[in-house]
Design a protein around this motif. Structure first.
Motif, PDB file in Angstrom:
ATOM      1  N   LEU A 102      26.259 -13.967  53.372  1.00  0.00           N
ATOM      2  CA  LEU A 102      25.044 -14.094  52.209  1.00  0.00           C
ATOM      3  C   LEU A 102      24.934 -15.144  50.654  1.00  0.00           C
ATOM      4  N   GLY A 103      25.982 -15.079  50.228  1.00  0.00           N
ATOM      5  CA  GLY A 103      25.852 -16.033  48.737  1.00  0.00           C
ATOM      6  C   GLY A 103      26.470 -17.753  49.727  1.00  0.00           C
ATOM      7  N   GLY A 104      26.659 -18.250  50.155  1.00  0.00           N
ATOM      8  CA  GLY A 104      26.996 -19.433  50.639  1.00  0.00           C
ATOM      9  C   GLY A 104      24.977 -19.799  51.365  1.00  0.00           C
ATOM     10  N   ALA A 105      24.369 -19.029  52.450  1.00  0.00           N
ATOM     11  CA  ALA A 105      23.038 -19.317  52.160  1.00  0.00           C
ATOM     12  C   ALA A 105      22.079 -19.208  51.455  1.00  0.00           C
ATOM     13  N   ASP A 106      22.143 -18.162  50.301  1.00  0.00           N
ATOM     14  CA  ASP A 106      21.128 -18.175  49.533  1.00  0.00           C
ATOM     15  C   ASP A 106      22.010 -19.469  48.448  1.00  0.00           C
ATOM     16  N   MET A 107      22.833 -19.735  48.381  1.00  0.00           N
ATOM     17  CA  MET A 107      23.241 -21.532  47.678  1.00  0.00           C
ATOM     18  C   MET A 107      22.102 -21.942  48.239  1.00  0.00           C
ATOM     19  N   LEU A 108      21.962 -22.458  49.588  1.00  0.00           N
ATOM     20  CA  LEU A 108      21.736 -23.537  50.285  1.00  0.00           C
ATOM     21  C   LEU A 108      19.871 -23.419  50.187  1.00  0.00           C
ATOM     22  N   SER A 109      19.400 -22.388  49.849  1.00  0.00           N
ATOM     23  CA  SER A 109      17.989 -21.772  50.021  1.00  0.00           C
ATOM     24  C   SER A 109      17.789 -22.391  48.139  1.00  0.00           C
ATOM     25  N   VAL A 110      18.654 -21.871  46.626  1.00  0.00           N
ATOM     26  CA  VAL A 110      18.332 -22.378  46.139  1.00  0.00           C
ATOM     27  C   VAL A 110      18.405 -23.533  45.642  1.00  0.00           C
ATOM     28  N   TYR A 111      19.283 -24.212  46.211  1.00  0.00           N
ATOM     29  CA  TYR A 111      19.043 -25.366  45.442  1.00  0.00           C
ATOM     30  C   TYR A 111      18.249 -26.337  46.013  1.00  0.00           C
ATOM     31  N   VAL A 112      17.777 -26.389  47.690  1.00  0.00           N
ATOM     32  CA  VAL A 112      16.446 -26.601  47.965  1.00  0.00           C
ATOM     33  C   VAL A 112      15.108 -26.259  46.962  1.00  0.00           C
ATOM     34  N   ARG A 113      15.506 -25.353  46.385  1.00  0.00           N
ATOM     35  CA  ARG A 113      14.170 -24.309  46.065  1.00  0.00           C
ATOM     36  C   ARG A 113      13.777 -25.740  44.568  1.00  0.00           C
ATOM     37  N   GLN A 114      15.564 -25.696  43.197  1.00  0.00           N
ATOM     38  CA  GLN A 114      15.521 -26.375  42.675  1.00  0.00           C
ATOM     39  C   GLN A 114      15.072 -27.591  42.523  1.00  0.00           C
ATOM     40  N   THR A 115      15.777 -27.991  43.542  1.00  0.00           N
ATOM     41  CA  THR A 115      15.640 -29.673  43.698  1.00  0.00           C
ATOM     42  C   THR A 115      14.083 -30.006  43.940  1.00  0.00           C
ATOM     43  N   LEU A 116      13.522 -29.027  44.358  1.00  0.00           N
ATOM     44  CA  LEU A 116      11.589 -29.184  44.808  1.00  0.00           C
ATOM     45  C   LEU A 116      11.186 -29.339  44.104  1.00  0.00           C
ATOM     46  N   VAL A 117      11.845 -28.190  42.781  1.00  0.00           N
ATOM     47  CA  VAL A 117      10.863 -28.402  41.681  1.00  0.00           C
ATOM     48  C   VAL A 117      10.938 -29.181  40.543  1.00  0.00           C
ATOM     49  N   GLN A 118      12.512 -29.368  40.514  1.00  0.00           N
ATOM     50  CA  GLN A 118      12.938 -30.246  39.393  1.00  0.00           C
ATOM     51  C   GLN A 118      11.996 -31.730  39.484  1.00  0.00           C
ATOM     52  N   LEU A 119      12.454 -32.098  40.432  1.00  0.00           N
ATOM     53  CA  LEU A 119      12.079 -33.948  41.260  1.00  0.00           C
ATOM     54  C   LEU A 119      10.195 -33.938  40.961  1.00  0.00           C
ATOM     55  N   VAL A 120       9.769 -33.215  41.740  1.00  0.00           N
ATOM     56  CA  VAL A 120       7.819 -33.382  40.962  1.00  0.00           C
ATOM     57  C   VAL A 120       7.836 -32.951  40.031  1.00  0.00           C
ATOM     58  N   THR A 121       8.036 -32.454  39.297  1.00  0.00           N
ATOM     59  CA  THR A 121       7.911 -31.714  37.845  1.00  0.00           C
ATOM     60  C   THR A 121       7.444 -32.761  36.552  1.00  0.00           C
ATOM     61  N   PRO A 122       6.631 -33.247  35.935  1.00  0.00           N
ATOM     62  CA  PRO A 122       7.049 -33.987  34.809  1.00  0.00           C
ATOM     63  C   PRO A 122       7.513 -33.218  34.149  1.00  0.00           C
ATOM     64  N   ASP A 123       8.144 -33.970  32.629  1.00  0.00           N
ATOM     65  CA  ASP A 123       8.991 -33.104  32.175  1.00  0.00           C
ATOM     66  C   ASP A 123       8.287 -32.230  31.004  1.00  0.00           C
ATOM     67  N   PRO A 124       6.868 -32.896  30.382  1.00  0.00           N
ATOM     68  CA  PRO A 124       6.133 -32.037  29.299  1.00  0.00           C
ATOM     69  C   PRO A 124       5.591 -30.480  30.128  1.00  0.00           C
ATOM     70  N   MET A 125       5.981 -30.697  31.135  1.00  0.00           N
ATOM     71  CA  MET A 125       5.940 -29.254  32.001  1.00  0.00           C
ATOM     72  C   MET A 125       6.663 -28.526  32.347  1.00  0.00           C
ATOM     73  N   ARG A 126       7.882 -28.861  32.626  1.00  0.00           N
ATOM     74  CA  ARG A 126       8.949 -28.045  32.901  1.00  0.00           C
ATOM     75  C   ARG A 126       8.912 -26.471  32.462  1.00  0.00           C
ATOM     76  N   GLY A 127       8.882 -26.469  31.266  1.00  0.00           N
ATOM     77  CA  GLY A 127       9.350 -25.623  30.408  1.00  0.00           C
ATOM     78  C   GLY A 127       8.440 -24.629  31.509  1.00  0.00           C
ATOM     79  N   ARG A 128       7.080 -24.691  31.448  1.00  0.00           N
ATOM     80  CA  ARG A 128       6.404 -23.655  31.790  1.00  0.00           C
ATOM     81  C   ARG A 128       6.623 -23.905  33.643  1.00  0.00           C
ATOM     82  N   VAL A 129       6.686 -24.478  34.339  1.00  0.00           N
ATOM     83  CA  VAL A 129       6.862 -24.546  35.578  1.00  0.00           C
ATOM     84  C   VAL A 129       8.340 -23.416  35.635  1.00  0.00           C
ATOM     85  N   ALA A 130       9.147 -24.328  35.075  1.00  0.00           N
ATOM     86  CA  ALA A 130      10.353 -23.381  35.156  1.00  0.00           C
ATOM     87  C   ALA A 130      10.192 -21.719  34.703  1.00  0.00           C
ATOM     88  N   ALA A 131       9.223 -21.899  34.048  1.00  0.00           N
ATOM     89  CA  ALA A 131       9.086 -20.154  33.413  1.00  0.00           C
ATOM     90  C   ALA A 131       8.885 -19.558  34.879  1.00  0.00           C
TER      91      ALA A 131
END
Length: 417
Positions: A330-359
Motif C-alpha cells: 500500500l505504501g509503495g503504491a501510494d509513493m508512486l502516485s504521490v511522486y508523479v503528482r508532486q513532480t507534475l505540479v512543481q514542474l509546470v508551476t512558476p515560482d511566484p505561484m508555487r506557494g499558492r498552488v502548493a497550498a
C-alpha cells in the motif's frame, strides 16, 4: 534525450553538492520523524485513554476525531498560508511553524509526565498542530525548488520523498518503542527532533524570499485557485489523491487493529505503522536512482489501484506479517502516485505561484489524510474497523476507474521532464 547511467550518476553527484538543499533535506527528515513519533503517540494515547471508559467502536471514533481536529485549521488557513508563502521569506515561515510544533509536543510531554493528559487535550493539540502544518506545507513545498537548479528538480523531489518515507519507517518504530515505555518519552523525543529541524532551516543561506507579488491577498488566493482549475492535469492528479486516500485511510485504524483485531500490542503497532513506509521507501529509492521519464499518468493510476487492492488485503488479514506486507505494498503504491503528482505540479508551476498552488495541493492532501482518518473512524463506528478498512479499499478502486474516465488527459500524461 537519452539518460544513461553515467548522466544519472552525475546528476545525483550534483545534487549532493547543493549545501542549502542538503540542509533542507536534513530539516525535512528530522521534522518528518518528529511528526511521525508524535502522531503514533497521540493515536495510541487517545485509544488507550478512550478504552478506559468506552467501547472499541467509540474509541476508534475518537482516534478518527484527531484527524478531524487537525484538518479544520488546515481547511481554514491553507489558502491564506499559500499567499503568505508567495509574499514572505519562506525560511522564516518554516522557523515560526517549527516553533509552534515544539510548543505543542512540549505541552503533550508535560501533560503525559504529570498525568493530566486527556482526550480533550489531545484534540486541542491536534488542532494546534494542524494550524502549524497549514502554513508549513506550502512554504516548505515552495522553498525546495528555490534551492536546486531546475534540471535537478525531479531528482530532488524523489529525495524529498525519500526523506519523508525514511522518517516514516523509523518514526512509527521508534514511536511504538517509546510509547511502550511512556507517551512522555515519545513526545520528548519529538521535541528534540523538531529543534534539530529548526536549526537546519536556520543554517540555510540562500535567499528564500519570492519575487514580490502585486495585488490584494484575496486576489492572489483567487489566482492560485484559478490556475489549479485551469490546469486539468494538476486538478485531476490532486483530486484523485484526495478521494482515493480519503476513502482508503486504513492507517488511521492501526491502533484498533493492533490492540483488538491482531492483538499485537504497542510493539506490533509500531511494526504496522512502519509497514506503509517500508514499501514507500523502497519505491522512493528506486525513483531517486531512476526517475520516471514516460507514461507518468499510467504509473499514477496503477499506483492508486494497487493501493486500493492492498487495503482490501489488509482489512481481511488476521496475520501480523501479512498485514505488514499488505501495508508495505500500500505504501509503495501510494509513493508512486504521490511522486508523479508532486513532480507534475512543481514542474509546470512558476515560482511566484508555487506557494499558492502548493497550498491548494496541501488542502487536498490534508483533506485526504486528516478527513480520511475521520471518515475511517465514522465508518468504523457503524461497520466496525474491519468493515471500515474494506469499505475504503473498494472505494479507492472505484475512484481510480472513475477518474480514469473523467480525466483522460491525466491518464495520457507522458513525460516528467
Amino acid at each position: 534525450m537519452s539518460h544513461t547511467p553515467a548522466s544519472s550518476h552525475a546528476s545525483a553527484q550534483a545534487l549532493l553538492k547543493e549545501r542549502d538543499y542538503l540542509l533542507f533535506w536534513a530539516s525535512r527528515f528530522c521534522g518528518s520523524l518528529a511528526a511521525q513519533v508524535q502522531s503514533v503517540a497521540m493515536g495510541w494515547q487517545m485509544y488507550a485513554l478512550a478504552r478506559q471508559t468506552r467501547s472499541v467502536e467509540e474509541s476508534a471514533f475518537l482516534v478518527g476525531m484527531i484527524g478531524l481536529a487537525a484538518f479544520v485549521p488546515v481547511f481554514l488557513l491553507t489558502l491564506p498560508a499559500g499567499e503568505i508563502a508567495d509574499r514572505h521569506n519562506r525560511r522564516r515561515v518554516l522557523q515560526i511553524c517549527l516553533s509552534g510544533e515544539m510548543l505543542s509536543v512540549g505541552l503533550l510531554a508535560l501533560a503525559s509526565w504529570r498525568g493530566f493528559a486527556s482526550t480533550s487535550l489531545l484534540l486541542v493539540i491536534a488542532a494546534g498542530f494542524g494550524a502549524s502544518r497549514a502554513f508549513f506545507s506550502p512554504a516548505s513545498t515552495a522553498m525546495g525548488p528555490m534551492l536546486v537548479p531546475r534540471e535537478l528538480l525531479p531528482r530532488s523531489i524523489a529525495w524529498n520523498s525519500l526523506a519523508w518515507q525514511t522518517a516514516s519507517i523509523a518514526g512509527p518504530a521508534v514511536g511504538g518503542v517509546l510509547v511502550a515505555i511512556s507517551p512522555a518519552h515519545a513526545y520528548a523525543t519529538g521535541l528534540c527532533l523538531y529543534l534539530a529541524s529548526a536549526l537546519a532551516v536556520t543554517a540555510i543561506r540562500k535567499n528564500t524570499t519570492p519575487q514580490s507579488q502585486p495585488g490584494s491577498r484575496w486576489t492572489l488566493m483567487k489566482e492560485g485557485l484559478a490556475y489549479v482549475w485551469r490546469q486539468k492535469i494538476i486538478f485531476g492528479a490532486i483530486s484523485l489523491d484526495l478521494f482515493a486516500v480519503l476513502l482508503g485511510g486504513a492507517t488511521a485504524l492501526l491502533p484498533v487493529f493492533a490492540r483488538d483485531i491482531l492483538h499485537v500490542g504497542a510493539e506490533g503497532f509500531g511494526l504496522l505503522r512502519a509497514g506503509p513506509a517500508i514499501g514507500a521507501t523502497i519505491v522512493a529509492l528506486s525513483l531517486a536512482a531512476r526517475p520516471i521519464r514516460t507514461k507518468a499518468g499510467l504509473f499514477m493510476f496503477g499506483g492508486v489501484a494497487v493501493f486500493g487492492l492492498a487495503t482490501v488485503v489488509f482489512a481481511l488479514s488476521r496475520s501480523l506479517w501479512l498485514s505488514v506486507a499488505a501495508l508495505a505494498v500500500l505504501g509503495g503504491a501510494d509513493m508512486l502516485s504521490v511522486y508523479v503528482r508532486q513532480t507534475l505540479v512543481q514542474l509546470v508551476t512558476p515560482d511566484p505561484m508555487r506557494g499558492r498552488v502548493a497550498a491548494v495541493s496541501t488542502l487536498f492532501i490534508g483533506a485526504s489524510n486528516e478527513l480520511g482518518e475521520f471518515e475511517s473512524g465514522v465508518v468504523a463506528r457503524f461497520l466496525g474497523p474491519v468493515g471500515a478498512a474494506l469499505f475504503g479499499g473498494v472505494g479507492a478502486l472505484i475512484v481510480t476507474g472513475l477518474w480514469a474516465k473523467l480525466f483522460p488527459a491525466l491518464r495520457k500524461a507522458d513525460r516528467l521532464e
